[in-house]
Scaffold this motif. Structure first.
Motif, PDB file in Angstrom:
ATOM      1  N   SER A 235      34.089  56.078  47.019  1.00  0.00           N
ATOM      2  CA  SER A 235      35.613  55.847  47.903  1.00  0.00           C
ATOM      3  C   SER A 235      36.043  54.822  46.940  1.00  0.00           C
ATOM      4  CB  SER A 235      35.555  54.960  49.046  1.00  0.00           C
ATOM      5  OG  SER A 235      35.292  53.254  49.095  1.00  0.00           O
ATOM      6  N   TRP A 236      35.609  54.243  46.143  1.00  0.00           N
ATOM      7  CA  TRP A 236      37.121  53.455  45.242  1.00  0.00           C
ATOM      8  C   TRP A 236      36.862  54.005  44.356  1.00  0.00           C
ATOM      9  CZ3 TRP A 236      38.927  49.700  47.261  1.00  0.00           C
ATOM     10  CH2 TRP A 236      38.757  48.537  48.262  1.00  0.00           C
ATOM     11  N   GLU A 237      35.764  54.815  43.765  1.00  0.00           N
ATOM     12  CA  GLU A 237      36.010  55.665  42.325  1.00  0.00           C
ATOM     13  C   GLU A 237      37.681  56.496  42.447  1.00  0.00           C
ATOM     14  OE1 GLU A 237      32.342  57.126  41.612  1.00  0.00           O
ATOM     15  OE2 GLU A 237      31.492  54.793  40.660  1.00  0.00           O
ATOM     16  N   GLU A 238      37.352  56.922  43.775  1.00  0.00           N
ATOM     17  CA  GLU A 238      39.063  57.571  44.585  1.00  0.00           C
ATOM     18  C   GLU A 238      40.123  57.848  43.666  1.00  0.00           C
ATOM     19  OE1 GLU A 238      38.603  59.387  48.355  1.00  0.00           O
ATOM     20  OE2 GLU A 238      36.282  59.891  47.847  1.00  0.00           O
ATOM     21  N   ILE A 239      40.697  55.157  43.908  1.00  0.00           N
ATOM     22  CA  ILE A 239      41.300  54.594  42.877  1.00  0.00           C
ATOM     23  C   ILE A 239      41.127  54.581  42.097  1.00  0.00           C
ATOM     24  CG2 ILE A 239      42.010  54.733  45.941  1.00  0.00           C
ATOM     25  CD1 ILE A 239      41.797  51.699  45.426  1.00  0.00           C
ATOM     26  N   SER A 240      42.371  53.520  41.595  1.00  0.00           N
ATOM     27  CA  SER A 240      42.787  53.690  40.216  1.00  0.00           C
ATOM     28  C   SER A 240      42.355  52.025  40.221  1.00  0.00           C
ATOM     29  CB  SER A 240      44.432  53.966  38.789  1.00  0.00           C
ATOM     30  OG  SER A 240      44.862  52.894  39.813  1.00  0.00           O
ATOM     31  N   GLU A 243      44.987  50.074  41.425  1.00  0.00           N
ATOM     32  CA  GLU A 243      45.248  50.394  43.010  1.00  0.00           C
ATOM     33  C   GLU A 243      44.236  49.185  43.415  1.00  0.00           C
ATOM     34  OE1 GLU A 243      46.877  54.475  43.423  1.00  0.00           O
ATOM     35  OE2 GLU A 243      44.976  54.561  42.447  1.00  0.00           O
ATOM     36  N   HIS A 244      42.672  48.932  43.326  1.00  0.00           N
ATOM     37  CA  HIS A 244      42.048  48.027  43.186  1.00  0.00           C
ATOM     38  C   HIS A 244      42.198  47.211  43.361  1.00  0.00           C
ATOM     39  CE1 HIS A 244      37.253  48.481  43.944  1.00  0.00           C
ATOM     40  NE2 HIS A 244      37.908  48.008  45.111  1.00  0.00           N
ATOM     41  N   MET A 245      42.895  47.001  42.332  1.00  0.00           N
ATOM     42  CA  MET A 245      42.995  45.229  42.005  1.00  0.00           C
ATOM     43  C   MET A 245      44.534  44.685  43.054  1.00  0.00           C
ATOM     44  SD  MET A 245      41.550  43.099  39.481  1.00  0.00           S
ATOM     45  CE  MET A 245      43.442  42.050  39.386  1.00  0.00           C
ATOM     46  N   GLU A 246      44.984  45.644  43.409  1.00  0.00           N
ATOM     47  CA  GLU A 246      47.036  45.290  44.167  1.00  0.00           C
ATOM     48  C   GLU A 246      46.254  44.832  45.717  1.00  0.00           C
ATOM     49  OE1 GLU A 246      49.722  44.647  44.329  1.00  0.00           O
ATOM     50  OE2 GLU A 246      49.431  45.145  42.722  1.00  0.00           O
ATOM     51  N   ARG A 247      45.127  46.149  46.167  1.00  0.00           N
ATOM     52  CA  ARG A 247      44.696  45.666  47.457  1.00  0.00           C
ATOM     53  C   ARG A 247      44.614  44.055  47.476  1.00  0.00           C
ATOM     54  NH1 ARG A 247      41.988  51.222  49.674  1.00  0.00           N
ATOM     55  NH2 ARG A 247      43.687  52.444  48.799  1.00  0.00           N
ATOM     56  N   TYR A 248      43.487  43.346  46.872  1.00  0.00           N
ATOM     57  CA  TYR A 248      43.054  42.325  46.935  1.00  0.00           C
ATOM     58  C   TYR A 248      43.950  41.089  46.682  1.00  0.00           C
ATOM     59  CZ  TYR A 248      38.472  43.808  46.752  1.00  0.00           C
ATOM     60  OH  TYR A 248      36.504  44.463  47.450  1.00  0.00           O
ATOM     61  N   LEU A 249      45.139  41.757  45.697  1.00  0.00           N
ATOM     62  CA  LEU A 249      45.757  40.602  45.742  1.00  0.00           C
ATOM     63  C   LEU A 249      46.570  40.609  46.937  1.00  0.00           C
ATOM     64  CD1 LEU A 249      46.782  41.549  41.717  1.00  0.00           C
ATOM     65  CD2 LEU A 249      45.770  39.577  42.521  1.00  0.00           C
ATOM     66  N   GLU A 250      47.502  42.137  47.416  1.00  0.00           N
ATOM     67  CA  GLU A 250      48.003  42.048  48.454  1.00  0.00           C
ATOM     68  C   GLU A 250      47.817  40.813  50.074  1.00  0.00           C
ATOM     69  OE1 GLU A 250      48.287  46.199  48.932  1.00  0.00           O
ATOM     70  OE2 GLU A 250      50.137  46.417  48.444  1.00  0.00           O
ATOM     71  N   GLU A 251      45.971  40.930  49.438  1.00  0.00           N
ATOM     72  CA  GLU A 251      45.470  40.367  50.696  1.00  0.00           C
ATOM     73  C   GLU A 251      45.390  38.688  50.476  1.00  0.00           C
ATOM     74  OE1 GLU A 251      41.199  42.019  51.191  1.00  0.00           O
ATOM     75  OE2 GLU A 251      42.006  43.361  51.791  1.00  0.00           O
ATOM     76  N   GLY A 252      45.888  38.493  49.777  1.00  0.00           N
ATOM     77  CA  GLY A 252      46.284  36.863  49.208  1.00  0.00           C
ATOM     78  C   GLY A 252      45.014  35.757  47.919  1.00  0.00           C
ATOM     79  N   MET A 253      44.189  37.374  47.298  1.00  0.00           N
ATOM     80  CA  MET A 253      43.573  36.987  46.617  1.00  0.00           C
ATOM     81  C   MET A 253      44.111  36.308  45.152  1.00  0.00           C
ATOM     82  SD  MET A 253      39.917  38.970  46.770  1.00  0.00           S
ATOM     83  CE  MET A 253      38.861  38.749  47.884  1.00  0.00           C
TER      84      MET A 253
END
Length: 282
Positions: A235-240, A243-253
């Motif tokens: 599932s992670w390989e389906e996004i760049s 985008e993967h980084m951005e999801r974690y950054l949006e969570e506050g990481m």
């Protein structure tokens, strides 16, 4: 002094499974609260127990618990028994225990038979980690929600079912979980006890030709951790990577932690993640 609540486990089939401690307690307490007094009187008569009984069941559990707590506050020692097995496991006993703690009443549990543990230990499936679902809820939406939750469950699962609903429940579990290894335990501790090891498809084939009998415990193999990891990685390989980084950054990481998490998700090194991000910026 206030009385005490004794949770007394009773046999799930074989009367010889009752403990000496439970027998002595049932004889010594002032009152026994039973899920079905008509059922439990047979047990008491068998062991010549003369202690008075009162009913405590699903339909009076809240109000009757208040009354019983009041009795214990006045010094009554109370034993709680269910139709079979350990009180508080898939029965109204949990409400009485809750109210006892709220009122400061001492509670103790006298260990003994429990169908879920008996079935698990004889199932041949993993016992280190397990979850107990009891009977699946009758409400369609709630039932579907539980089935969705179980799809990714890695622990061994334990489900109760009555014989006349067994096929329907097996069909629903098969559709939701896929064809898993299962053990169906029926008539536990009784003369015709059986632990039937199969798969959902195998069990459905059997019970298409044979009517299920006896109360059943379905023990179900959990989903393999490796399979879940593989699905997550796909599932992670389906996004760049961006985008993967951005999801974690949006969570506050912070950026460093996010890169580490992305690397772990994708099964690659942090250096690879860094390089891919650099290439994406070019």
């Amino acid at each position: 002094m206030a009385g005490k609540l004794y949770l007394c486990a009773t046999p799930i089939g074989n009367l010889d499974d009752i403990t000496l401690r439970v027998l002595n307690t049932l004889k010594e307490v002032d009152l026994i609260a039973a899920e079905d007094t008509r059922h439990s009187i047979k047990l008491l008569n068998h062991f010549e127990i003369k202690t008075p009984m009162t009913s405590y069941h699903e339909y009076n559990k809240v109000d009757k618990a208040r009354y019983l707590v009041g009795q214990m506050q006045e010094g009554v020692n109370l034993a709680l028994i269910t139709d079979a097995g350990t009180p508080g496991i898939s029965d109204p006993g949990e409400e009485l225990v809750k109210q006892c703690y709220e009122a400061g009443i001492e509670v103790t549990s006298l260990p003994g038979p429990a169908a879920c543990i008996t079935a698990l230990t004889m199932s041949g499936l993993g016992t280190r980690r397990f979850c107990f679902e009891a009977f699946l809820p009758p409400d369609k939406k709630e039932r579907q929600w539980i089935l969705e939750e179980l799809k990714r469950e890695t622990r061994t699962m334990i489900v109760y079912e009555a014989p006349h609903h067994l096929v329907r429940t097996l069909e629903e579990l098969y559709e939701a979980l896929g064809d898993r290894n299962i053990t169906i335990c029926r008539e536990l501790t009784k003369r015709y006890e059986e632990a039937y090891r199969s798969t959902f498809s195998g069990a459905l084939a059997r019970f298409a030709a044979e009517e299920p009998k006896g109360e059943c415990v379905i023990v179900i193999e959990g989903k393999a951790v490796a399979e879940i990891k593989k699905e997550q990685q796909q599932s992670w390989e389906e996004i760049s990577v961006e985008e993967h980084m951005e999801r974690y950054l949006e969570e506050g990481m912070d950026r460093k932690s996010a890169m580490k998490a992305v690397a772990k998700d994708r099964g690659i090194s942090k250096r690879d993640v860094y390089q891919m991000l650099l290439e994406g910026e070019e």
